[in-house]
Motif scaffolding. Structure first.
Motif, PDB file in Angstrom:
ATOM      1  N   ASN A  14       0.810  -1.222   0.000  1.00 36.05           N
ATOM      2  CA  ASN A  14       0.000   0.000   0.000  1.00 36.05           C
ATOM      3  C   ASN A  14       0.841   1.269   0.000  1.00 36.05           C
ATOM      4  OD1 ASN A  14      -2.444  -1.400   0.044  1.00 36.05           O
ATOM      5  ND2 ASN A  14      -2.375  -1.614   2.275  1.00 36.05           N
ATOM      6  N   ARG A  15       2.084   1.146   0.421  1.00 38.25           N
ATOM      7  CA  ARG A  15       3.008   2.290   0.437  1.00 38.25           C
ATOM      8  C   ARG A  15       4.389   1.797  -0.001  1.00 38.25           C
ATOM      9  NH1 ARG A  15       1.212   6.716   4.129  1.00 38.25           N
ATOM     10  NH2 ARG A  15       3.401   7.301   4.344  1.00 38.25           N
ATOM     11  N   PRO A  31       2.691  12.671 -13.387  1.00 42.30           N
ATOM     12  CA  PRO A  31       1.640  13.408 -12.681  1.00 42.30           C
ATOM     13  C   PRO A  31       0.618  12.502 -12.013  1.00 42.30           C
ATOM     14  CG  PRO A  31       1.327  13.564 -15.061  1.00 42.30           C
ATOM     15  CD  PRO A  31       2.652  12.918 -14.840  1.00 42.30           C
ATOM     16  N   GLU A  32       0.572  11.222 -12.433  1.00 41.52           N
ATOM     17  CA  GLU A  32      -0.379  10.279 -11.837  1.00 41.52           C
ATOM     18  C   GLU A  32       0.164   9.616 -10.571  1.00 41.52           C
ATOM     19  OE1 GLU A  32      -3.383  10.075 -13.116  1.00 41.52           O
ATOM     20  OE2 GLU A  32      -2.737  11.514 -14.646  1.00 41.52           O
ATOM     21  N   ARG A  33       1.434   9.863 -10.250  1.00 37.65           N
ATOM     22  CA  ARG A  33       2.066   9.213  -9.106  1.00 37.65           C
ATOM     23  C   ARG A  33       2.055  10.150  -7.895  1.00 37.65           C
ATOM     24  NH1 ARG A  33       3.246   4.159  -7.694  1.00 37.65           N
ATOM     25  NH2 ARG A  33       4.428   3.714  -9.593  1.00 37.65           N
ATOM     26  N   VAL A  81       5.699   5.936  -1.900  1.00 34.58           N
ATOM     27  CA  VAL A  81       4.667   6.401  -2.825  1.00 34.58           C
ATOM     28  C   VAL A  81       3.348   5.662  -2.586  1.00 34.58           C
ATOM     29  CG1 VAL A  81       6.396   6.892  -4.598  1.00 34.58           C
ATOM     30  CG2 VAL A  81       5.220   4.685  -4.598  1.00 34.58           C
ATOM     31  N   GLU A  82       2.311   6.142  -3.224  1.00 36.38           N
ATOM     32  CA  GLU A  82       1.063   5.398  -3.325  1.00 36.38           C
ATOM     33  C   GLU A  82       1.075   4.625  -4.637  1.00 36.38           C
ATOM     34  OE1 GLU A  82      -2.288   7.962  -3.025  1.00 36.38           O
ATOM     35  OE2 GLU A  82      -1.963   8.434  -0.907  1.00 36.38           O
ATOM     36  N   PRO A  83       0.495   3.419  -4.669  1.00 41.41           N
ATOM     37  CA  PRO A  83       0.404   2.688  -5.943  1.00 41.41           C
ATOM     38  C   PRO A  83      -0.393   3.496  -6.961  1.00 41.41           C
ATOM     39  CG  PRO A  83      -0.133   1.250  -4.088  1.00 41.41           C
ATOM     40  CD  PRO A  83      -0.069   2.653  -3.545  1.00 41.41           C
ATOM     41  N   LEU A  84      -0.097   3.274  -8.230  1.00 43.57           N
ATOM     42  CA  LEU A  84      -0.828   3.961  -9.283  1.00 43.57           C
ATOM     43  C   LEU A  84      -2.283   3.492  -9.319  1.00 43.57           C
ATOM     44  CD1 LEU A  84       1.839   3.751 -12.129  1.00 43.57           C
ATOM     45  CD2 LEU A  84       1.163   5.802 -10.862  1.00 43.57           C
ATOM     46  N   GLU A  85      -3.154   4.334  -9.811  1.00 44.52           N
ATOM     47  CA  GLU A  85      -4.555   3.963  -9.966  1.00 44.52           C
ATOM     48  C   GLU A  85      -4.678   2.818 -10.978  1.00 44.52           C
ATOM     49  OE1 GLU A  85      -7.312   5.110  -8.484  1.00 44.52           O
ATOM     50  OE2 GLU A  85      -6.175   6.465  -7.182  1.00 44.52           O
ATOM     51  N   ASP A  86      -5.706   1.997 -10.797  1.00 47.23           N
ATOM     52  CA  ASP A  86      -5.939   0.892 -11.720  1.00 47.23           C
ATOM     53  C   ASP A  86      -6.165   1.403 -13.134  1.00 47.23           C
ATOM     54  OD1 ASP A  86      -5.730  -0.971  -9.698  1.00 47.23           O
ATOM     55  OD2 ASP A  86      -7.896  -1.095  -9.352  1.00 47.23           O
ATOM     56  N   TRP A 156      -0.313  -0.604 -17.375  1.00 50.92           N
ATOM     57  CA  TRP A 156      -0.319  -1.965 -16.868  1.00 50.92           C
ATOM     58  C   TRP A 156      -1.727  -2.284 -16.379  1.00 50.92           C
ATOM     59  CZ3 TRP A 156       3.471  -3.773 -12.400  1.00 50.92           C
ATOM     60  CH2 TRP A 156       3.216  -5.124 -12.101  1.00 50.92           C
ATOM     61  N   ALA A 157      -2.413  -3.152 -17.093  1.00 48.06           N
ATOM     62  CA  ALA A 157      -3.771  -3.552 -16.717  1.00 48.06           C
ATOM     63  C   ALA A 157      -3.723  -4.882 -15.980  1.00 48.06           C
ATOM     64  CB  ALA A 157      -4.658  -3.666 -17.952  1.00 48.06           C
ATOM     65  N   ARG A 158      -4.309  -4.917 -14.796  1.00 47.25           N
ATOM     66  CA  ARG A 158      -4.430  -6.158 -14.025  1.00 47.25           C
ATOM     67  C   ARG A 158      -5.875  -6.637 -14.157  1.00 47.25           C
ATOM     68  NH1 ARG A 158      -0.195  -6.470  -9.982  1.00 47.25           N
ATOM     69  NH2 ARG A 158       1.098  -4.588 -10.018  1.00 47.25           N
ATOM     70  N   VAL A 159      -6.041  -7.861 -14.593  1.00 48.19           N
ATOM     71  CA  VAL A 159      -7.387  -8.378 -14.847  1.00 48.19           C
ATOM     72  C   VAL A 159      -7.683  -9.553 -13.924  1.00 48.19           C
ATOM     73  CG1 VAL A 159      -7.316  -7.633 -17.254  1.00 48.19           C
ATOM     74  CG2 VAL A 159      -6.593  -9.957 -16.660  1.00 48.19           C
ATOM     75  N   VAL A 160      -8.961  -9.824 -13.718  1.00 49.94           N
ATOM     76  CA  VAL A 160      -9.368 -10.932 -12.865  1.00 49.94           C
ATOM     77  C   VAL A 160      -9.226 -12.257 -13.606  1.00 49.94           C
ATOM     78  CG1 VAL A 160     -11.291 -11.960 -11.598  1.00 49.94           C
ATOM     79  CG2 VAL A 160     -10.921  -9.482 -11.513  1.00 49.94           C
TER      80      VAL A 160
END
Length: 246
Positions: A14-15, A31-33, A81-86, A156-160
């Motif tokens: 998470n961090r 800018p997304e980080r 840091v915070e993880p990037l948004e999905d 990077w897309a994470r899929v189920v």
């Protein structure tokens, strides 16, 4: 008595903590980080463009070494840091140009391999990588260091469900080529369509049967008989090059 959770000395999913000049500079430029805090030597801090709202602690090399896993090459700078948004797979493939490369990883879990694959993906202009959420590494310092900045640049897309994702990729006009050492066809003969999704399995198990079934072709890299196989990150780099010049 209630127990208080102790923060992990080397960061957490998470961090996550990142280190190394290239990985940190790329994170600062993204800018997304969201960068939460930083530690750096006086010399290295002068080379970094830390935002004014990021607290920076000056530290010597030995102190920085205690913030990262043993022997990690921090190069004088560490950030939390915070993880990037999905990122959604649909967003990647819907915005892909008519000629595009996409990488799909089937249970490749080693962060160094995924980081190196991200680096190759950036080098050859891939539109993104796709992994199964439960069988891929989280963002981490080791992954970011191996990616050398590409973690911040390659979607990077994470899929189920990887099989359903491959169906969606195929419906978007991508020719899905699975890589397997025992395949009869060479990669150059399996290529053709302008949109290509290269599907790579983990070292050892390789592609799972259900993943193979969702590929349009299965091909091999024509390597010498002197060696059995390539590391998955090396195979990805060679396959990306071959696909980029086809």
């Amino acid at each position: 008595m209630a127990r208080h959770k102790r923060s992990h000395p080397h960061g957490s999913p998470n961090r996550p903590r990142m280190w190394g000049k290239h990985a940190v500079a790329a994170a600062l430029d993204n800018p997304e980080r969201k960068v939460l805090r930083a530690w750096a030597t006086q010399e290295t801090a002068g080379l970094m463009q830390f935002p004014k709202d990021v607290p920076v602690t000056f530290a010597d090399v030995a102190d920085l070494g205690r913030l990262v896993p043993h022997d990690a090459p921090h190069q004088g700078v560490v950030i939390e840091v915070e993880p990037l948004e999905d990122i959604w797979l649909g967003d990647i493939i819907s915005s892909a140009p008519e000629q595009a490369l996409l990488l799909v990883l089937d249970q490749v879990t080693d962060p160094h391999n995924v980081g190196a694959i991200l680096r190759s993906a950036a080098a050859f202009g891939a539109v993104g990588i796709v992994t199964q959420d439960r069988h891929s590494p989280p963002e981490s310092g080791a992954l970011a260091k191996a990616a050398s900045g590409a973690l911040e640049r390659v979607p990077w897309a994470r899929v189920v469900n990887l099989a359903r994702a491959l169906d969606e990729i195929g419906e978007a006009g991508f020719w899905r080529v699975g890589l397997a050492g025992e395949a009869e066809m060479d990669l150059k003969d399996a290529l053709g369509p302008a949109r290509v999704a290269l599907v790579l399995g983990a070292e050892g198990p390789g592609l799972r049967p259900n993943t193979r079934e969702h590929c349009d072709a299965v091909a091999r890299l024509p390597i010498s008989a002197a060696i059995e196989s390539l590391n998955v990150s090396n195979a990805a780099a060679v396959a990306l090059y071959a696909a980029s010049i086809a």
